[in-house]
Design an enzyme around this catalytic site. Structure first.
Site, PDB file in Angstrom:
ATOM      1  N   GLN A 169      48.861   5.620  31.854  1.00  0.00           N
ATOM      2  CA  GLN A 169      48.138   5.978  33.070  1.00  0.00           C
ATOM      3  C   GLN A 169      47.354   4.815  33.665  1.00  0.00           C
ATOM      4  O   GLN A 169      46.780   4.952  34.746  1.00  0.00           O
ATOM      5  CB  GLN A 169      47.220   7.172  32.802  1.00  0.00           C
ATOM      6  CG  GLN A 169      48.006   8.458  32.534  1.00  0.00           C
ATOM      7  CD  GLN A 169      47.121   9.659  32.309  1.00  0.00           C
ATOM      8  OE1 GLN A 169      45.994   9.551  31.848  1.00  0.00           O
ATOM      9  NE2 GLN A 169      47.631  10.832  32.633  1.00  0.00           N
ATOM     10  N   THR A 220      60.624   8.624  28.433  1.00  0.00           N
ATOM     11  CA  THR A 220      60.428   9.986  27.952  1.00  0.00           C
ATOM     12  C   THR A 220      60.501  10.950  29.132  1.00  0.00           C
ATOM     13  O   THR A 220      60.074  10.641  30.242  1.00  0.00           O
ATOM     14  CB  THR A 220      59.080  10.129  27.224  1.00  0.00           C
ATOM     15  OG1 THR A 220      58.012   9.817  28.121  1.00  0.00           O
ATOM     16  CG2 THR A 220      59.003   9.194  26.025  1.00  0.00           C
ATOM     17  N   ASP A 253      51.631  10.274  23.268  1.00  0.00           N
ATOM     18  CA  ASP A 253      51.090   9.402  22.226  1.00  0.00           C
ATOM     19  C   ASP A 253      51.695   9.745  20.868  1.00  0.00           C
ATOM     20  O   ASP A 253      52.001   8.860  20.065  1.00  0.00           O
ATOM     21  CB  ASP A 253      49.569   9.517  22.175  1.00  0.00           C
ATOM     22  CG  ASP A 253      48.903   9.002  23.446  1.00  0.00           C
ATOM     23  OD1 ASP A 253      49.462   8.089  24.078  1.00  0.00           O
ATOM     24  OD2 ASP A 253      47.834   9.517  23.803  1.00  0.00           O
TER      25      ASP A 253
END
Length: 313
Positions: A169, A220, A253
């Protein structure tokens, strides 16, 4: 061998909005946007990209070394890390700032609006990769203060430590030139599909161009799994179906922790992606980013039940 993780260490303030953002945002009025979402519950959790990756990596039997900064209110986080068996010797503490904080609101469609207070993140500039005494197998540069990410990437490059660039981000903070520099120093580039589009728009580099600079490109796709590319091969890692979806925060994560723990154990890239998917699913099934638990035996069984293949971790 240990894996170095340079990333944010933060407190997460997680909120669920029991409706859809799109029902309250008028696109044609975005230039005068003024909305307020009433949240029925707020939870404070341990978080930050560095903290989250280290947590799941430790569950998987890895040896993460964190390089980051905590604020003057970070004592409870230090104590928590030590209980988890995560070393705190390379974490600096600020005297005059509170710990970085993420304020994350998720709607019922799993869309998120986040605000991040960087706290003392810049103080991690005091930390030098060369001061880490352990022999490192890999380094992950995850979302943090931009200058810290640039400096730690440069130091890893100078020390010939294989590098993972994971802007997350904080991607919007980088100029095109800075992104190109960091990608050029890296062995791996990992991002979600939205972030990867931003990277290609900012740099003008498509997947084939990116693979002229990194060895492995990982994208992803949330509940759809992930795609792993090299110059010669493409792998699709299917997702691991969750038993419930409690909170998607931190799933990325957890995926990174799973992927790179598996990679350092010598597993193939598709297997690494699948290990990442299983780790991400555990995170999705629990509220918060560091509340999931599993033993290695439980993890292996879930992997084998999902992919019908045995695995050694």
């Amino acid at each position: 061998m240990p894996i170095l993780i340079s990333g944010s260490i933060a407190y997460d303030y997680i909120m669920d909005f029991p409706d859809s953002f799109r029902n309250h945002i008028l696109p044609e009025q975005a230039h005068i946007l003024s909305v307020s979402f009433v949240i029925p519950e707020l939870k404070k959790e341990f978080g930050g990209t560095g903290g989250n990756i280290a947590y799941t990596m430790r569950l998987l039997g890895g040896d993460p070394i964190l390089l980051g900064a905590l604020g003057n209110d970070g004592t409870e986080y230090i104590e928590y890390f030590e209980k988890q068996g995560i070393g705190t010797r390379y974490i600096t503490r600020s005297l005059d700032r509170i710990t970085a904080s993420a304020y994350i609101t998720t709607d019922k469609e799993d869309n998120q609006i986040s605000a991040f207070y960087v706290g003392p993140g810049h103080e991690a500039l005091q930390l030098n990769v060369a001061d880490v005494k352990e022999t490192l197998e890999l380094a992950i540069i995850s979302a943090n203060n931009k200058e810290v990410m640039i400096q730690h990437a440069k130091q890893c490059n100078e020390a010939n430590i294989p590098l993972v660039f994971d802007p997350g981000q904080h991607l919007t903070a980088f100029s095109a030139q800075e992104l190109m520099l960091l990608i050029g120093q890296s062995n791996f580039l990992i991002a979600n599909d939205y972030e990867m589009k931003l990277i290609t728009e900012k740099t003008g580099w498509g997947a084939e161009d990116l693979l002229q600079h990194v060895n492995v490109l990982i994208t992803t796709h949330g509940e759809k799994g992930s795609v792993i590319r090299t110059k010669d091969e493409l792998f699709e890692a299917k997702p691991c179906p969750p038993t419930s979806v409690e909170d998607p925060t931190g799933a990325g994560d957890a995926y990174r922790a799973g992927f790179f723990t598996a990679y350092t154990k010598g597993l193939g890239l598709q297997t690494c992606g699948q290990v990442g998917s299983v780790a991400a699913t555990y995170a999705v099934e629990h509220y918060g980013t560091q509340n999931h638990r599993f033993t290695l035996t439980e993890f292996k069984k879930r992997y084998e039940d999902t992919y019908k293949k045995s695995i050694t971790l």
